[in-house]
Write a protein that holds these residues in place. Sequence first.
Motif, PDB file in Angstrom:
ATOM      1  N   ALA A 188       0.835  -1.207   0.000  1.00 24.53           N
ATOM      2  CA  ALA A 188       0.000   0.000   0.000  1.00 24.53           C
ATOM      3  C   ALA A 188       0.866   1.252   0.000  1.00 24.53           C
ATOM      4  CB  ALA A 188      -0.930  -0.008   1.206  1.00 24.53           C
ATOM      5  N   SER A 189       1.932   1.226   0.758  1.00 25.28           N
ATOM      6  CA  SER A 189       2.836   2.377   0.811  1.00 25.28           C
ATOM      7  C   SER A 189       3.469   2.660  -0.549  1.00 25.28           C
ATOM      8  CB  SER A 189       3.929   2.116   1.854  1.00 25.28           C
ATOM      9  OG  SER A 189       4.861   3.159   1.864  1.00 25.28           O
ATOM     10  N   GLU A 190       3.879   1.623  -1.254  1.00 27.98           N
ATOM     11  CA  GLU A 190       4.494   1.804  -2.577  1.00 27.98           C
ATOM     12  C   GLU A 190       3.481   2.329  -3.598  1.00 27.98           C
ATOM     13  OE1 GLU A 190       6.014  -2.136  -3.135  1.00 27.98           O
ATOM     14  OE2 GLU A 190       7.943  -1.649  -2.218  1.00 27.98           O
ATOM     15  N   PHE A 191       2.262   1.793  -3.576  1.00 25.07           N
ATOM     16  CA  PHE A 191       1.229   2.302  -4.484  1.00 25.07           C
ATOM     17  C   PHE A 191       0.863   3.741  -4.136  1.00 25.07           C
ATOM     18  CE2 PHE A 191       0.419  -2.130  -5.736  1.00 25.07           C
ATOM     19  CZ  PHE A 191       0.228  -1.962  -7.100  1.00 25.07           C
ATOM     20  N   ASN A 192       0.834   4.061  -2.838  1.00 23.55           N
ATOM     21  CA  ASN A 192       0.550   5.427  -2.410  1.00 23.55           C
ATOM     22  C   ASN A 192       1.621   6.377  -2.935  1.00 23.55           C
ATOM     23  OD1 ASN A 192      -0.799   7.486  -0.751  1.00 23.55           O
ATOM     24  ND2 ASN A 192       1.052   7.370   0.482  1.00 23.55           N
ATOM     25  N   TRP A 193       2.872   6.001  -2.807  1.00 23.41           N
ATOM     26  CA  TRP A 193       3.980   6.835  -3.284  1.00 23.41           C
ATOM     27  C   TRP A 193       3.883   7.039  -4.803  1.00 23.41           C
ATOM     28  CZ3 TRP A 193       7.415  10.248  -1.999  1.00 23.41           C
ATOM     29  CH2 TRP A 193       8.525  10.469  -2.803  1.00 23.41           C
ATOM     30  N   ASP A 201      -6.339   3.672  -5.429  1.00 24.99           N
ATOM     31  CA  ASP A 201      -7.381   2.660  -5.215  1.00 24.99           C
ATOM     32  C   ASP A 201      -6.745   1.331  -4.827  1.00 24.99           C
ATOM     33  OD1 ASP A 201      -9.520   4.344  -5.760  1.00 24.99           O
ATOM     34  OD2 ASP A 201      -9.738   3.675  -7.846  1.00 24.99           O
ATOM     35  N   ARG A 202      -5.667   0.991  -5.508  1.00 27.12           N
ATOM     36  CA  ARG A 202      -4.958  -0.267  -5.212  1.00 27.12           C
ATOM     37  C   ARG A 202      -4.352  -0.230  -3.813  1.00 27.12           C
ATOM     38  NH1 ARG A 202      -4.881  -5.278  -4.974  1.00 27.12           N
ATOM     39  NH2 ARG A 202      -2.938  -6.331  -5.463  1.00 27.12           N
ATOM     40  N   ALA A 203      -3.812   0.917  -3.416  1.00 24.74           N
ATOM     41  CA  ALA A 203      -3.246   1.054  -2.068  1.00 24.74           C
ATOM     42  C   ALA A 203      -4.314   0.810  -1.008  1.00 24.74           C
ATOM     43  CB  ALA A 203      -2.622   2.432  -1.894  1.00 24.74           C
ATOM     44  N   VAL A 204      -5.492   1.377  -1.227  1.00 31.73           N
ATOM     45  CA  VAL A 204      -6.591   1.203  -0.271  1.00 31.73           C
ATOM     46  C   VAL A 204      -7.077  -0.247  -0.259  1.00 31.73           C
ATOM     47  CG1 VAL A 204      -8.994   1.865   0.173  1.00 31.73           C
ATOM     48  CG2 VAL A 204      -7.282   3.617  -0.312  1.00 31.73           C
ATOM     49  N   PRO A 230      -6.753  -1.310   3.850  1.00 34.03           N
ATOM     50  CA  PRO A 230      -7.845  -0.349   4.100  1.00 34.03           C
ATOM     51  C   PRO A 230      -7.629   0.530   5.333  1.00 34.03           C
ATOM     52  CG  PRO A 230      -8.704  -2.567   3.764  1.00 34.03           C
ATOM     53  CD  PRO A 230      -7.220  -2.681   3.856  1.00 34.03           C
ATOM     54  N   THR A 231      -6.576   0.279   6.112  1.00 32.09           N
ATOM     55  CA  THR A 231      -6.300   1.100   7.295  1.00 32.09           C
ATOM     56  C   THR A 231      -5.136   2.055   7.073  1.00 32.09           C
ATOM     57  OG1 THR A 231      -4.773  -0.521   8.259  1.00 32.09           O
ATOM     58  CG2 THR A 231      -7.119  -0.761   8.801  1.00 32.09           C
ATOM     59  N   TYR A 232      -4.654   2.182   5.857  1.00 34.14           N
ATOM     60  CA  TYR A 232      -3.508   3.041   5.549  1.00 34.14           C
ATOM     61  C   TYR A 232      -3.991   4.452   5.231  1.00 34.14           C
ATOM     62  CZ  TYR A 232       1.018   4.428   3.650  1.00 34.14           C
ATOM     63  OH  TYR A 232       2.203   5.069   3.417  1.00 34.14           O
ATOM     64  N   ALA A 233      -4.016   5.308   6.242  1.00 32.73           N
ATOM     65  CA  ALA A 233      -4.584   6.656   6.144  1.00 32.73           C
ATOM     66  C   ALA A 233      -3.948   7.537   5.060  1.00 32.73           C
ATOM     67  CB  ALA A 233      -4.512   7.344   7.497  1.00 32.73           C
ATOM     68  N   VAL A 287      -5.799  10.164   2.209  1.00 31.51           N
ATOM     69  CA  VAL A 287      -5.515  11.592   2.075  1.00 31.51           C
ATOM     70  C   VAL A 287      -5.176  11.920   0.631  1.00 31.51           C
ATOM     71  CG1 VAL A 287      -3.952  13.461   2.721  1.00 31.51           C
ATOM     72  CG2 VAL A 287      -4.726  11.845   4.458  1.00 31.51           C
ATOM     73  N   ASN A 288      -4.273  11.159   0.051  1.00 29.54           N
ATOM     74  CA  ASN A 288      -3.859  11.430  -1.326  1.00 29.54           C
ATOM     75  C   ASN A 288      -4.994  11.186  -2.314  1.00 29.54           C
ATOM     76  OD1 ASN A 288      -1.262  12.333  -0.753  1.00 29.54           O
ATOM     77  ND2 ASN A 288      -0.511  10.245  -0.579  1.00 29.54           N
ATOM     78  N   ARG A 289      -5.796  10.173  -2.053  1.00 30.07           N
ATOM     79  CA  ARG A 289      -6.926   9.926  -2.945  1.00 30.07           C
ATOM     80  C   ARG A 289      -7.945  11.059  -2.827  1.00 30.07           C
ATOM     81  NH1 ARG A 289     -10.281   4.309  -3.018  1.00 30.07           N
ATOM     82  NH2 ARG A 289     -11.281   5.264  -1.211  1.00 30.07           N
TER      83      ARG A 289
END
Length: 114
Positions: free
Chosen positions: A39-44, A63-66, A70-73, A77-79
């Motif tokens: 999730a962190s890598e997709f968020n980045w 969307d993939r990160a979430v 599902p608990t990765y805040a 925020v970025n979405r």
Amino acid sequence: MKRRLGRVALISFLTAFLAAAPALSWPTPAESTSGPKTASEFNWQGSLKLLRGDPVAALADLDRAVQLDPTYAPAYVNRSYVYNSLRQPQEALTDAERAIQLDPGIPEAYFSRG
């Protein structure tokens, strides 16, 4: 007031820097060359795509990160920022609220909610 101007200047600098940056590449182990896995890598990756002006591609990564966590805040925020840029305020508000629920200590979630 000075603090806010400093934050705006920093965000503007980072946006300009990342938008002009060439594709980043780091030496990676052979097993991790297939792309982001966490999730962190997709968020980045999604954050970089948003900063480079591609909110649709950023949305797919976030969307993939979430989905992965599902608990990765930070992904919410970025979405939320992506939804704001796509002029979808209800979705942006929902994600900002979810981020605040998960981690009330992220000031960007409150900014996005506002």
